[in-house]
Every structure is written in C-alpha cells, then in structure tokens.
Design a protein around this motif. Structure first.
Motif, PDB file in Angstrom:
ATOM      1  N   ARG A 144      35.235  37.916  36.691  1.00 41.57           N
ATOM      2  CA  ARG A 144      36.578  38.466  36.973  1.00 41.57           C
ATOM      3  C   ARG A 144      36.575  39.948  36.635  1.00 41.57           C
ATOM      4  NH1 ARG A 144      40.627  36.763  31.953  1.00 41.57           N
ATOM      5  NH2 ARG A 144      39.105  37.031  30.283  1.00 41.57           N
ATOM      6  N   PRO A 145      37.402  40.732  37.326  1.00 36.85           N
ATOM      7  CA  PRO A 145      37.453  42.167  37.019  1.00 36.85           C
ATOM      8  C   PRO A 145      38.003  42.415  35.613  1.00 36.85           C
ATOM      9  CG  PRO A 145      39.145  41.571  38.642  1.00 36.85           C
ATOM     10  CD  PRO A 145      38.282  40.364  38.449  1.00 36.85           C
ATOM     11  N   ASP A 146      37.510  43.478  34.998  1.00 35.32           N
ATOM     12  CA  ASP A 146      37.944  43.875  33.660  1.00 35.32           C
ATOM     13  C   ASP A 146      38.762  45.156  33.793  1.00 35.32           C
ATOM     14  OD1 ASP A 146      38.266  44.810  31.095  1.00 35.32           O
ATOM     15  OD2 ASP A 146      36.150  44.631  30.519  1.00 35.32           O
ATOM     16  N   PRO A 147      40.077  45.105  33.488  1.00 37.73           N
ATOM     17  CA  PRO A 147      40.922  46.280  33.679  1.00 37.73           C
ATOM     18  C   PRO A 147      40.622  47.422  32.710  1.00 37.73           C
ATOM     19  CG  PRO A 147      42.166  44.522  32.613  1.00 37.73           C
ATOM     20  CD  PRO A 147      40.848  43.942  32.994  1.00 37.73           C
ATOM     21  N   GLU A 148      39.868  47.172  31.637  1.00 38.87           N
ATOM     22  CA  GLU A 148      39.654  48.198  30.611  1.00 38.87           C
ATOM     23  C   GLU A 148      38.253  48.800  30.614  1.00 38.87           C
ATOM     24  OE1 GLU A 148      40.922  46.583  26.871  1.00 38.87           O
ATOM     25  OE2 GLU A 148      43.035  46.615  27.443  1.00 38.87           O
ATOM     26  N   THR A 149      37.259  48.040  31.071  1.00 40.06           N
ATOM     27  CA  THR A 149      35.890  48.576  31.128  1.00 40.06           C
ATOM     28  C   THR A 149      35.714  49.350  32.429  1.00 40.06           C
ATOM     29  OG1 THR A 149      35.011  46.756  29.810  1.00 40.06           O
ATOM     30  CG2 THR A 149      33.438  47.974  31.163  1.00 40.06           C
ATOM     31  N   PRO A 150      35.132  50.560  32.403  1.00 35.83           N
ATOM     32  CA  PRO A 150      34.883  51.286  33.654  1.00 35.83           C
ATOM     33  C   PRO A 150      34.073  50.424  34.625  1.00 35.83           C
ATOM     34  CG  PRO A 150      34.429  52.694  31.763  1.00 35.83           C
ATOM     35  CD  PRO A 150      34.667  51.322  31.224  1.00 35.83           C
TER      36      PRO A 150
END
Length: 335
Positions: A144-150
């Motif tokens: 799943r996408p991580d909103p905080e990691t670049p």
C-alpha cells in the motif's frame, strides 16, 4: 512421529487447460487464475486442507501463488505453511512457480515494521524469504502507498531488492492511478520497471475503472485483481443466508454480515439468473467479467475447498460477453 506423506508428483496434464496471459509489456506470463493465501492457509487453519488446495491448484495449471508477510492469522503463518509445501512437495517444481509476497501493512512492533521505508521493505522480505526457505521470490509488492515516506525511497528499495537478487520483479498494490504513474516513472528511470499492480476489483467495487486500468495500459503494467468475488458475496453462497463456515461468519474475515444487505442480495440473485443463462455459476461469470479487460493479467481467488478452485478454473471456458449481457449487468448493478 510426523505425518506420513505420499510422494507428490504433479500431473502431466497440468498445462493443458489453463490460460497464461502476459503481464503488461514484460516477458512474464501468469496463469489467468492465481491462488491467494490471504485466508484459509494460516496457523489457525487445517494444514492438510491448505496443502491439498495448493497441490490441486498446481495440478490444474495455477502456477502463481500470492502471499504477504502478514497473511495468516497469525501473521507470517501462511508463508510458514507454504514453506512446508515447498519443502515436501513442490521443491522439484520451483522453476515452474511464480511466488509473490508483499510488505506495507503492520507486521512488527516499533517504527520499522509498517508502511514503506527502505528499512521495512528490505527487512520484511528477508524475513519472508527465511520463513519460506527461498533464495528469492518471483514478485515482491509494496502492499500500500505510504503517505509519509518519499515515493523515491520506496521505489529505490524495490529496485535494490531486484538488483540484490531477492526478487525477480516488483509490483504495487492499492496505489491510485496517479500514484501508480509516479511510481512507475521512478522505477523505469531506475531500470527496474513495474511488472504488475494488484488492486481490489469486482462488480461491486469498480474504482479501477476511474483511471487506474487506463494508466496500467499506458504504462505497460499488468493487473491482477484481488477480491474478484467480493469476498464471496458474488457467489451463490449467500443467497439463502450466511453459512456457518463462510467468511462472513469468521471473526477474522473482512466480509461482515453488515455487507450482506437486502439490496446487495437482490442484485446477486439477478446476476445469478444471468449466470445460469450463460451456463455458468455466478462466481464463474464474476471472474470472467473481471478478466474481460485487455489489461487484466489474472484474477486472484481465495479458496476454502478444492471445489472452489475447480469452479474458478472452469470460468475460463466462457470468457466472452455479448453487448446485451454487459448491458444487463450494468442495469442490475445500477439499481
């Protein structure tokens, strides 16, 4: 004394009836039906049933087995059970298998056991390989996408994983169309193109039609749909209520009794009538409906018994829809 096993030998006929579709613009083909080990293959489940389903699937041309670090319950136990099957039964056939795993959801305590950092992805895959007794997996996904990691860091980790030999290909799961396009551009620039995307998709959950399928086609990325039967709702299992052995009856399942509304069941009943007119079960028609997209490489099924695997593979006998049938489905779903 452990259980005595008959020596497993795969059926010679295993490749005669399965279809294999190319994943995007890659060299890899996947079985049109893939087996997911999300439910029914964990430590809480009956191992012999899990083993018989995996071997039956392979005997019928299903070459792709989909796992994740947290599949069980308990987390990690699906990979451990699959390792036993690999060691005892499937080891001679490793080069005929496509084994995938993922990381992206919560797996262990502290700041490094979740989301999308390089630290988490590399560590998690090392743990998965150890659990499965493998030197590499065929596909490794960011779950799943991580909103905080670049995004660059997550994609660089996937690239590093392929270059290290721990995965042959990488994929994404649950990314939006925009996130997928951005991630794909980074991966292509790094020299490790995105092989495949794994989104949820079925007749009741059609978000991928809002741009993701078009993006995948443009980018040359394959697609494998999870929950193509809406966790079992798009089968005939719930037409007479909630069976005691169903996902909706399990405390650790994702299909809740609240999802089985009168409105949903009315649609299911109408869809079931149309499926019967096509000489298919509702599950078979629902799988064929997902596979009708040119971008769709495979459908990822769950199973609790062998008969469900047979039902799914038989769907491949009738994948064509008339314009009238598709219009009827649209009418039913819009009611």
């Amino acid at each position: 004394m452990g259980l005595m096993y008959m020596s497993y030998q795969a059926k010679d006929s295993r490749y005669t009836s399965m279809r294999y579709n190319r994943s995007g613009k890659s060299g890899l083909k996947l079985s049109a039906v893939s087996l997911g080990l999300w439910h029914n293959f964990g430590g809480v489940d009956v191992y012999e049933n899990a083993r018989s389903m995996v071997l039956h699937a392979f005997d019928h041309g299903i070459t792709h087995f989909d796992l994740a670090n947290n599949y069980g319950p308990p987390p990690g136990s699906a990979e451990e059970n699959f390792a036993r099957m690999l060691q005892r039964d499937l080891k001679p056939y490793r080069d005929e298998l496509v084994i995938s795993t993922k990381a992206g959801y919560y797996m262990w305590a502290g700041p490094y056991g979740d989301w999308g950092s390089r630290k988490y992805l590399v560590s998690s895959l090392d743990q998965s390989l150890k659990r499965m007794g493998l030197e590499y997996v065929d596909i490794f996904y960011h779950h799943r996408p991580d909103p905080e990691t670049p995004l660059e860091e997550t994609m660089q980790a996937l690239d590093q994983i392929v270059r290290s030999g721990k995965a042959l290909y990488v994929g994404l799961s649950n990314y939006s169309a925009e996130q997928t396009a951005a991630a794909s551009a980074i991966l292509r620039q790094l020299g490790t193109p995105c092989l495949i995307h794994q989104p949820s998709y079925n007749m009741f959950n059609r978000w991928v039609e809002g741009g993701l399928l078009a993006t995948l086609a443009e980018q040359g990325i394959g697609c494998i749909a999870f929950s193509p039967l809406a966790q079992g709702l798009l089968t005939d299992r719930y037409l007479q209520g909630i069976p005691g052995d169903s996902r909706a009856a399990k405390s650790h399942g994702f299909l809740k009794p609240a999802h089985i509304t009168d409105s949903a069941l009315a649609k299911v009943a109408q869809l079931n009538d149309l499926a019967q007119a096509r000489d298919q079960t509702l599950a078979q028609m629902a799988l064929a409906w997902v596979l009708r997209h040119p971008t769709m490489t495979s459908v990822l099924i769950g199973a609790s018994r062998i008969s469900q695997i047979d039902d799914a593979t038989t769907a491949l006998n009738n994948l064509a829809f008339s314009d009238e049938e598709l219009a009827t489905i649209e009418t039913i779903l819009s009611e």
